[in-house]
Structure formats: structure tokens, C-alpha cells
Design an enzyme around this catalytic site. Structure first.
Site, mmCIF file in Angstrom:
data_model
loop_
_atom_site.group_PDB
_atom_site.id
_atom_site.type_symbol
_atom_site.label_atom_id
_atom_site.label_comp_id
_atom_site.label_asym_id
_atom_site.label_seq_id
_atom_site.Cartn_x
_atom_site.Cartn_y
_atom_site.Cartn_z
ATOM 1 N N TYR A 92 -1.190 -0.670 10.481
ATOM 2 C CA TYR A 92 -1.346 -0.948 9.043
ATOM 3 C C TYR A 92 -0.049 -0.604 8.297
ATOM 4 O O TYR A 92 0.430 -1.391 7.477
ATOM 5 C CB TYR A 92 -2.529 -0.141 8.500
ATOM 6 C CG TYR A 92 -2.924 -0.489 7.080
ATOM 7 C CD1 TYR A 92 -3.458 -1.735 6.765
ATOM 8 C CD2 TYR A 92 -2.763 0.429 6.050
ATOM 9 C CE1 TYR A 92 -3.815 -2.055 5.468
ATOM 10 C CE2 TYR A 92 -3.125 0.117 4.741
ATOM 11 C CZ TYR A 92 -3.646 -1.126 4.457
ATOM 12 O OH TYR A 92 -4.000 -1.446 3.169
ATOM 13 N N SER A 140 0.879 -1.189 0.000
ATOM 14 C CA SER A 140 0.000 0.000 0.000
ATOM 15 C C SER A 140 0.902 1.220 0.000
ATOM 16 O O SER A 140 2.087 1.139 0.381
ATOM 17 C CB SER A 140 -0.853 -0.016 1.266
ATOM 18 O OG SER A 140 -1.458 1.233 1.485
HETATM 19 N N1 LIG Z 1 -8.741 -0.741 -1.143
HETATM 20 C C1 LIG Z 1 -7.718 0.063 -1.039
HETATM 21 O O1 LIG Z 1 -7.856 1.286 -1.152
HETATM 22 C C2 LIG Z 1 -6.347 -0.502 -0.789
HETATM 23 C C3 LIG Z 1 -5.250 0.355 -0.936
HETATM 24 C C4 LIG Z 1 -3.974 -0.153 -0.701
HETATM 25 C C5 LIG Z 1 -3.805 -1.495 -0.376
HETATM 26 N N2 LIG Z 1 -4.898 -2.297 -0.239
HETATM 27 C C6 LIG Z 1 -4.678 -3.709 0.099
HETATM 28 O O2 LIG Z 1 -5.298 -4.495 -0.889
HETATM 29 C C7 LIG Z 1 -5.656 -5.762 -0.334
HETATM 30 C C8 LIG Z 1 -7.110 -6.043 -0.630
HETATM 31 O O3 LIG Z 1 -7.888 -5.048 -0.011
HETATM 32 P P1 LIG Z 1 -9.413 -4.741 -0.370
HETATM 33 O O4 LIG Z 1 -9.543 -3.284 -0.386
HETATM 34 O O5 LIG Z 1 -9.847 -5.558 -1.511
HETATM 35 O O6 LIG Z 1 -10.079 -5.277 1.002
HETATM 36 P P2 LIG Z 1 -11.405 -6.132 1.273
HETATM 37 O O7 LIG Z 1 -12.464 -5.696 0.349
HETATM 38 O O8 LIG Z 1 -11.676 -6.001 2.736
HETATM 39 O O9 LIG Z 1 -10.939 -7.608 0.943
HETATM 40 C C9 LIG Z 1 -9.961 -8.202 1.767
HETATM 41 C C10 LIG Z 1 -9.950 -9.688 1.514
HETATM 42 O O10 LIG Z 1 -8.971 -10.289 2.376
HETATM 43 C C11 LIG Z 1 -9.560 -11.425 3.021
HETATM 44 N N3 LIG Z 1 -8.971 -11.586 4.342
HETATM 45 C C12 LIG Z 1 -8.850 -10.633 5.308
HETATM 46 N N4 LIG Z 1 -8.308 -11.167 6.392
HETATM 47 C C13 LIG Z 1 -8.070 -12.484 6.138
HETATM 48 C C14 LIG Z 1 -7.523 -13.550 6.874
HETATM 49 N N5 LIG Z 1 -7.079 -13.394 8.134
HETATM 50 N N6 LIG Z 1 -7.433 -14.768 6.283
HETATM 51 C C15 LIG Z 1 -7.878 -14.940 5.037
HETATM 52 N N7 LIG Z 1 -8.387 -13.978 4.270
HETATM 53 C C16 LIG Z 1 -8.501 -12.747 4.822
HETATM 54 C C17 LIG Z 1 -11.042 -11.095 3.095
HETATM 55 O O11 LIG Z 1 -11.802 -12.286 3.097
HETATM 56 P P3 LIG Z 1 -12.528 -12.858 4.406
HETATM 57 O O12 LIG Z 1 -13.088 -11.699 5.151
HETATM 58 O O13 LIG Z 1 -13.534 -13.795 3.840
HETATM 59 O O14 LIG Z 1 -11.466 -13.568 5.163
HETATM 60 C C18 LIG Z 1 -11.273 -10.342 1.804
HETATM 61 O O15 LIG Z 1 -11.576 -11.227 0.745
HETATM 62 C C19 LIG Z 1 -5.354 -5.680 1.169
HETATM 63 O O16 LIG Z 1 -4.099 -6.282 1.417
HETATM 64 C C20 LIG Z 1 -5.297 -4.180 1.421
HETATM 65 O O17 LIG Z 1 -4.506 -3.866 2.532
HETATM 66 C C21 LIG Z 1 -6.166 -1.851 -0.441
#
Ligand SMILES: NC(=O)c1ccc[n+]([C@@H]2O[C@H](COP(=O)([O-])OP(=O)(O)OC[C@H]3O[C@@H](n4cnc5c(N)ncnc54)[C@H](OP(=O)(O)O)[C@@H]3O)[C@@H](O)[C@H]2O)c1
Length: 238
Positions: free
Chosen positions: A155, A142
């Protein structure tokens, strides 16, 4: 350009958000996909969408922060689905608060999911990529992994850690013809960022999960040799 059709990918956190968009983009390229997460219902819904695109798709339910659960689930996926060519370490959680306000359990959970989870899944998959002498690992950090902010200590620590892990891994496995790419997205209109009210999701002003997925696919299609020699770090921050 790399031909992706028929390869097998594992996308952690593939039931929603960026992981789901990436899994769907992979399926459109003819890549067979296994997705993982803790919420089985979301995974099942995504599997139906993946299969409708004509690829093989399966899922596994496990917590990436539990190494025994990771190794057991990946061994079963290898038996039922096959070995993997591409790993996307996408699963992650976010919570914000000051050092004084955030309780130690939340702080620890963020590190264990985002950093140790990335390490555990990589450790479980790496032997099969080395055996093939080819593979791609994409680790999702990120912009919070580049700069801290007043409420992001846990984070940011986890995402700084992912960059350090990933950059070291890239140097470790370059000789095995394995590309390691670290992504440092800024805000993307995923489920997570909308729930945290980081964005209203307006496609005119913020990157969409499908845009992020398109960048991953484009990266995978780049000539392998050039990518193996480069630092392989990129950010979607403007
Ligand atoms: N969205 C943004 O703006 C952004 C920006 C920078 C980086 N990121 C990174 O991008 C990645 C995806 O984020 P997102 O925005 O798509 O978030 P999201 O919509 O909350 O999706 C996160 C996914 O991770 C899974 N997950 C979380 N904790 C877990 C665990 N302990 N074991 C197994 N699976 C787990 C969740 O599935 P379950 O709940 O079913 O376990 C979910 O499918 C993350 O690493 C986040 O930090 C996001």
C-alpha cells in the site's frame, strides 16, 4: 473564486466511500458527475442520489487496472456524457501484511489498482484537458504515501508512487493551465477503513467522507493561478 457550476467531473471509485461523498459534494455545487467502479449496483444507487440533486450523472463499470478497459469506457463516456474538466483519481484498494506473509498477487493488485490505475485514467483524460487548456486532476494518495509501516509495503509503495507521479504530472502540465493536486489523507471513516477496522467511525474523533469531500471542493474553488504555481500537496493529517 472558481465557478464550478456546469463543469463535468469524473470520480473513480464513486460508488462508495470517499469517492461517493466527493461525487455528492460535486453535485451540490452543480457539477455534472460520472462515477466509475466495478460494482454496478453501488454505482446505480449513487447515480439516483446524484440525479436527485439536479445534475447530470452517469456511470461506467471498469477496472482501473486494465488500460484497454479504461480507454474504451472513457471514450464512451465522452460520447454519451461529454468531455471532462475535473478528474478525481480516487479508486483504490488496501490490504496489509508483512512482506513475507502477503502473496505476490495481492501485492501486485494493490500496485496495479492504486498506482497504474491512477496513471491509466489520467493518460486517457489528459488530452481533453490539454485541448481545453484548463482542468483539474486530484490524485488520492495517503499518509501511507509519506511514511511506511511494518505491514504496509504494498500500500505504501503504491501511495508513494502516486505522489511521485502526481508531482511530476503537476510540473508537466502546469503550462497547460491544468492544476494537479495530491491528497494525503490520514484515516477517514469510509467503507474501506471501517471494513479494515482502522476506525470505529466516531465523528467526534475521525474525519468523515463528507469532510474530505468538502476539502476537495474548497481546493477547486481556490484561485487557479496561485494553485498552478504551488506544489499542490496537502494532507489531512493533524
Ligand atoms: N479511508 C481512509 O482512511 C483513506 C485514507 C487515506 C487514503 N485513502 C484512499 O482514498 C481512496 C478511497 O478510499 P475509500 O476509503 O473510500 O475506500 P472504499 O470505501 O473501499 O472505496 C474504494 C472505491 O474504489 C473502487 N475501486 C477499487 N478498486 C478498483 C478497481 N480495480 N477498479 C475500479 N474501481 C476500483 C471501489 O469500487 P468497486 O469495488 O466497485 O470497484 C470503491 O468505489 C483510496 O485510494 C484509498 O487508498 C483512504
Amino acid at each position: 473564486m472558481e465557478n464550478l457550476k456546469g463543469k463535468n467531473a469524473l470520480v473513480t471509485g464513486g460508488g462508495r466511500g470517499l469517492g461517493k461523498a466527493t461525487a455528492l459534494a460535486f453535485a451540490k455545487e452543480g457539477i455534472n458527475v460520472a462515477i466509475t467502479g466495478r460494482n454496478e449496483q453501488l454505482l446505480k444507487e449513487t447515480i439516483s442520489e446524484l440525479r436527485a440533486l439536479g445534475v447530470q450523472a452517469t456511470y461506467a463499470v471498469f477496472d482501473v487496472a486494465n488500460f484497454d478497459a479504461v480507454t474504451t469506457a472513457i471514450a464512451k463516456l465522452n460520447t454519451d456524457f461529454g468531455t471532462f474538466d475535473i478528474l478525481v483519481n480516487n479508486a483504490g484498494v488496501a490490504a496489509f501484511g508483512s512482506v513475507l506473509d502477503m502473496d505476490p498477487k495481492t501485492w501486485k493488485d494493490i500496485i496495479e489498482t492504486n498506482l497504474l490505475g491512477t496513471y491509466y485514467v489520467t493518460k486517457a483524460i489528459l488530452p481533453q484537458l490539454i485541448e481545453k487548456n484548463e482542468g483539474d486532476i486530484i490524485n488520492v494518495s495517503s499518509t501511507a504515501g509519506l511514511n511506511g509501516a511494518g505491514t504496509t509495503s504494498a500500500y505504501s509503495a503504491s501511495k508513494f508512487g502516486v505522489i511521485g507521479f502526481s508531482d511530476s504530472l503537476m510540473r508537466e502540465v502546469r503550462k497547460n493551465n491544468i492544476r494537479v493536486c495530491t491528497l494525503m489523507p490520514s484515516t477517514i471513516a469510509s467503507d474501506m477503513s471501517k471494513e479494515l477496522k482502522l476506525t470505529d467511525g466516531n465523528p467526534e474523533t475521525v474525519l468523515q467522507p463528507e469532510d474530505f469531500a468538502e476539502l476537495i471542493v474548497a481546493n477547486l474553488k481556490l484561485p487557479r493561478r496561485a494553485m498552478l504555481k504551488s506544489a499542490s500537496l496537502w494532507s489531512t493529517n493533524p
